[in-house]
Design a protein around this motif. Structure first.
Motif, mmCIF file in Angstrom:
data_model
loop_
_atom_site.group_PDB
_atom_site.id
_atom_site.type_symbol
_atom_site.label_atom_id
_atom_site.label_comp_id
_atom_site.label_asym_id
_atom_site.label_seq_id
_atom_site.Cartn_x
_atom_site.Cartn_y
_atom_site.Cartn_z
ATOM 1 N N ARG A 145 -17.818 -2.473 -14.235
ATOM 2 C CA ARG A 145 -17.640 -1.845 -12.928
ATOM 3 C C ARG A 145 -16.137 -1.781 -12.631
ATOM 4 O O ARG A 145 -15.464 -2.798 -12.559
ATOM 5 C CB ARG A 145 -18.393 -2.630 -11.859
ATOM 6 C CG ARG A 145 -19.893 -2.694 -12.105
ATOM 7 C CD ARG A 145 -20.616 -3.605 -11.124
ATOM 8 N NE ARG A 145 -20.527 -3.130 -9.749
ATOM 9 C CZ ARG A 145 -19.764 -3.655 -8.806
ATOM 10 N NH1 ARG A 145 -18.978 -4.702 -9.081
ATOM 11 N NH2 ARG A 145 -19.736 -3.156 -7.591
ATOM 12 N N LEU A 146 -15.639 -0.551 -12.472
ATOM 13 C CA LEU A 146 -14.199 -0.339 -12.341
ATOM 14 C C LEU A 146 -13.821 0.240 -10.989
ATOM 15 O O LEU A 146 -14.618 0.928 -10.340
ATOM 16 C CB LEU A 146 -13.707 0.631 -13.426
ATOM 17 C CG LEU A 146 -14.058 0.333 -14.883
ATOM 18 C CD1 LEU A 146 -13.539 1.450 -15.779
ATOM 19 C CD2 LEU A 146 -13.479 -0.982 -15.308
ATOM 20 N N ILE A 147 -12.583 -0.038 -10.589
ATOM 21 C CA ILE A 147 -11.963 0.634 -9.456
ATOM 22 C C ILE A 147 -10.679 1.268 -9.977
ATOM 23 O O ILE A 147 -10.006 0.699 -10.843
ATOM 24 C CB ILE A 147 -11.654 -0.344 -8.300
ATOM 25 C CG1 ILE A 147 -11.004 0.418 -7.133
ATOM 26 C CG2 ILE A 147 -10.771 -1.492 -8.756
ATOM 27 C CD1 ILE A 147 -10.824 -0.423 -5.877
ATOM 28 N N ILE A 148 -10.354 2.456 -9.502
ATOM 29 C CA ILE A 148 -9.156 3.139 -9.954
ATOM 30 C C ILE A 148 -8.136 3.183 -8.818
ATOM 31 O O ILE A 148 -8.474 3.514 -7.679
ATOM 32 C CB ILE A 148 -9.466 4.563 -10.474
ATOM 33 C CG1 ILE A 148 -8.205 5.238 -10.997
ATOM 34 C CG2 ILE A 148 -10.137 5.428 -9.421
ATOM 35 C CD1 ILE A 148 -8.486 6.487 -11.802
ATOM 36 N N VAL A 149 -6.913 2.790 -9.128
ATOM 37 C CA VAL A 149 -5.796 2.886 -8.181
ATOM 38 C C VAL A 149 -4.981 4.100 -8.600
ATOM 39 O O VAL A 149 -4.463 4.147 -9.715
ATOM 40 C CB VAL A 149 -4.921 1.615 -8.209
ATOM 41 C CG1 VAL A 149 -3.818 1.725 -7.164
ATOM 42 C CG2 VAL A 149 -5.764 0.375 -7.969
ATOM 43 N N TYR A 150 -4.879 5.095 -7.722
ATOM 44 C CA TYR A 150 -4.297 6.376 -8.120
ATOM 45 C C TYR A 150 -3.135 6.770 -7.207
ATOM 46 O O TYR A 150 -3.001 6.284 -6.081
ATOM 47 C CB TYR A 150 -5.362 7.471 -8.096
ATOM 48 C CG TYR A 150 -5.894 7.776 -6.712
ATOM 49 C CD1 TYR A 150 -5.387 8.822 -5.962
ATOM 50 C CD2 TYR A 150 -6.910 6.999 -6.169
ATOM 51 C CE1 TYR A 150 -5.875 9.089 -4.692
ATOM 52 C CE2 TYR A 150 -7.404 7.253 -4.897
ATOM 53 C CZ TYR A 150 -6.877 8.304 -4.164
ATOM 54 O OH TYR A 150 -7.356 8.559 -2.899
ATOM 55 N N GLY A 151 -2.326 7.677 -7.732
ATOM 56 C CA GLY A 151 -1.196 8.189 -6.956
ATOM 57 C C GLY A 151 -1.302 9.666 -6.674
ATOM 58 O O GLY A 151 -0.600 10.189 -5.807
ATOM 59 N N GLU A 179 -2.214 2.780 0.304
ATOM 60 C CA GLU A 179 -2.773 1.644 1.051
ATOM 61 C C GLU A 179 -1.870 0.418 0.866
ATOM 62 O O GLU A 179 -1.051 0.355 -0.058
ATOM 63 C CB GLU A 179 -4.183 1.329 0.552
ATOM 64 C CG GLU A 179 -5.185 2.460 0.714
ATOM 65 C CD GLU A 179 -5.584 2.679 2.163
ATOM 66 O OE1 GLU A 179 -5.282 1.794 2.999
ATOM 67 O OE2 GLU A 179 -6.201 3.717 2.458
ATOM 68 N N SER A 180 -2.027 -0.560 1.733
ATOM 69 C CA SER A 180 -1.191 -1.762 1.642
ATOM 70 C C SER A 180 -1.506 -2.535 0.365
ATOM 71 O O SER A 180 -2.622 -2.463 -0.160
ATOM 72 C CB SER A 180 -1.422 -2.656 2.856
ATOM 73 O OG SER A 180 -2.731 -3.189 2.845
ATOM 74 N N LEU A 181 -0.525 -3.280 -0.129
ATOM 75 C CA LEU A 181 -0.708 -4.064 -1.341
ATOM 76 C C LEU A 181 -1.842 -5.067 -1.175
ATOM 77 O O LEU A 181 -2.652 -5.268 -2.089
ATOM 78 C CB LEU A 181 0.596 -4.791 -1.688
ATOM 79 C CG LEU A 181 0.562 -5.716 -2.907
ATOM 80 C CD1 LEU A 181 0.234 -4.936 -4.168
ATOM 81 C CD2 LEU A 181 1.881 -6.467 -3.051
#
Length: 486
Positions: A145-151, A179-181
């Motif tokens: 199960r993954l989450i992606i942090v994108y720009g 979003e905040s760190l």
């Protein structure tokens, strides 16, 4: 990642080892049977105890080497069809080499039938083995199960690609780098792993330290600078660690060896391929009476132009309205052309380009000057591909797909440039053979949920995008790359 998953992860290598051990042992026993009963007894000078053990052991080593080269033991690397296809290539390669050795050792014309029967039996067992161990692997290791942090929105293409391997990855959520760190870290902790794609360097550095500290698996979409750094050497002359990027390519002796390798291999390949080339030429000529070959101006090392030679797969005067890339269902491609492009026979005349010295067996595919100029407008780094001689095959052809973007192909080409060696060339050539005979080897297993549904499910997260001016420019550049590619 929960504790149960972590405990299972440590047994992956053990499962691969046990699976490989079982099939290697059974195949060695099968070869031992036909060796003792059909070959050794018919030789002028039969082997005794130690000699027999040596022959059986040699067969095991050959099979293990050939199959591992084609990734035939790597459970989870490809779906069932790909694993079975790799096993078949390994079996055929090992058995062909072994039969040549038997003929040389026996100094007699020995019957090939026993080895053919062994090959059929091994193929049947490999089918069963591939199915059972793929099933076992998928049961033991469900999709992460993954989450992606994108720009930027280009991450959606990465989501689509990873969703093709529904047996390995399930991208459940996404979060924008705006979003905040603290919020990003809080969300990451909910999932088994994280994908980091196109985010500012300072944030990426912080997230990498965070995932390292918390032992969270991290997938990173590399920047071009990352690929260049990966090719650097450790430098320990001082008490301060340094990384050394030589950036000067192969040494003289390596270039000479590579050229010698290209000449020998191209001559050998021309001899082997000549019957297929003659049949292809006759089929092209018989279809419409047009020319068999066609040539195009391409770029190689240092921007030098040369004429690449191919079998004609399109109608005559296919580019009378201007140069354009071939589409997947291009109406300019002839029926004969569809077949030879499918099995890559249209590329065979380039063996003459290799022999001449315009190309190498392995390297970035030669690009047309007009397309290269377009790519360089939005990807100035595209010219980095010209640091080495163009090639018949490469990372981009082995790892990429039909719709792989030029930017991703550039990354693959730079990976090769930074790690090129004769050993790497051999690995790519063998992987190319695997790709030709097992075209779906790296495709994913289809899940029950369509890719479009997965995309829509996380699309609302992408809609939160609050891009900075720099990110907007990056998106515009990417859109332009897409426009050129299409």
């Amino acid at each position: 990642m929960n504790k149960t998953t972590q405990n299972r992860e440590q047994y992956k290598r053990l499962l691969n080892f046990l699976g490989a051990l079982i099939i290697i042992y059974l195949f060695m026993m099968g070869f031992s049977y036909i060796w003792y009963n059909y070959y050794n007894s018919d030789m002028h000078d039969p082997y005794w105890y130690k000699g027999n053990i040596l022959m059986v052991g040699l067969y095991g080593v050959l099979y293990m080497f050939m199959t591992s080269t084609f990734n035939g033991f790597r459970l989870g690397y490809s779906k069932f069809a790909g694993l079975f296809g790799s096993q078949i290539l390994g079996i055929l390669g090992a058995n062909c080499i072994e039969f040549v050795l038997i003929q040389l050792i026996g100094r007699n014309r020995l019957d090939i039938a026993p080895l053919v029967l062994l090959t059929v039996a091994e193929a049947a067992f490999a089918l069963l083995w591939s199915y059972l161990f793929t099933l076992l692997y998928n049961k033991m290791y469900p999709p992460k199960r993954l989450i992606i942090v994108y720009g930027n929105r280009n991450a959606k293409y990465l989501v689509d690609k990873m969703s093709m391997r529904a047996d390995k990855y399930e991208i459940c959520a996404s979060i924008c780098c705006d979003e905040s760190l603290e919020e990003i870290e809080r969300q990451i902790m909910k999932y088994d792993a994280v994908v980091i794609s196109d985010i500012p360097s300072d944030l990426r550095s912080k997230l990498l330290k965070f995932t390292f500290e918390n032992s969270i698996r991290t997938y990173i979409n590399p920047k071009l600078s990352d690929i260049i750094i990966r090719g650097a050497d450790d430098f320990h002359l001082f008490d301060t660690p340094l990384l050394l990027s030589r950036n000067d390519g192969l040494r003289f002796e390596q270039r000479s060896l590579k050229r010698f390798f290209d000449i020998i291999l191209s001559l050998f390949a021309l001899i082997i391929a000549s019957p297929f080339m003659i049949i292809t030429a006759i089929a092209i000529k018989a279809y419409d009476g047009g020319p068999v070959f066609y040539s195009q101006e391409r770029l190689t090392i240092g921007g030098k132009k040369f004429k690449v030679l191919k079998f004609r797969s399109m109608i005559v005067n296919a580019e009378k309205s201007g140069a354009r890339l071939a589409a997947e269902n291009d109406d300019r491609i002839t029926p004969v052309g569809k077949i030879i492009r499918k099995i890559r026979f249209d590329e065979l005349p380039q063996l003459l380009n290799i022999l001449k010295g315009d190309m190498s067996f392995v390297g970035p595919r030669p690009e047309r000057p007009e397309f290269a100029a377009k790519y360089e407008k939005t990807m100035p780094e595209f010219k980095y591909r010209l640091k080495v001689k163009a090639g018949l095959t490469g990372y981009a052809q082995v790892m990429g797909k039909y719709n792989t973007t030029p930017y991703d192909k550039l990354k693959f080409d730079l990976m090769y440039i930074e790690h090129q060696s004769l050993r790497e060339d051999m690995k790519i050539i063998l992987s190319t053979i695997r790709t030709c005979f097992v075209p779906d080897a790296t495709e994913g297993v289809e899940g029950t949920e369509p890719i479009e549904t997965k995309r829509d499910r996380i699309d609302h997260d992408f809609s939160k995008d609050k891009r900075s001016a720099e990110q907007q420019n990056e998106q515009a550049d990417s859109a332009e790359r897409e426009k050129i590619h299409s």
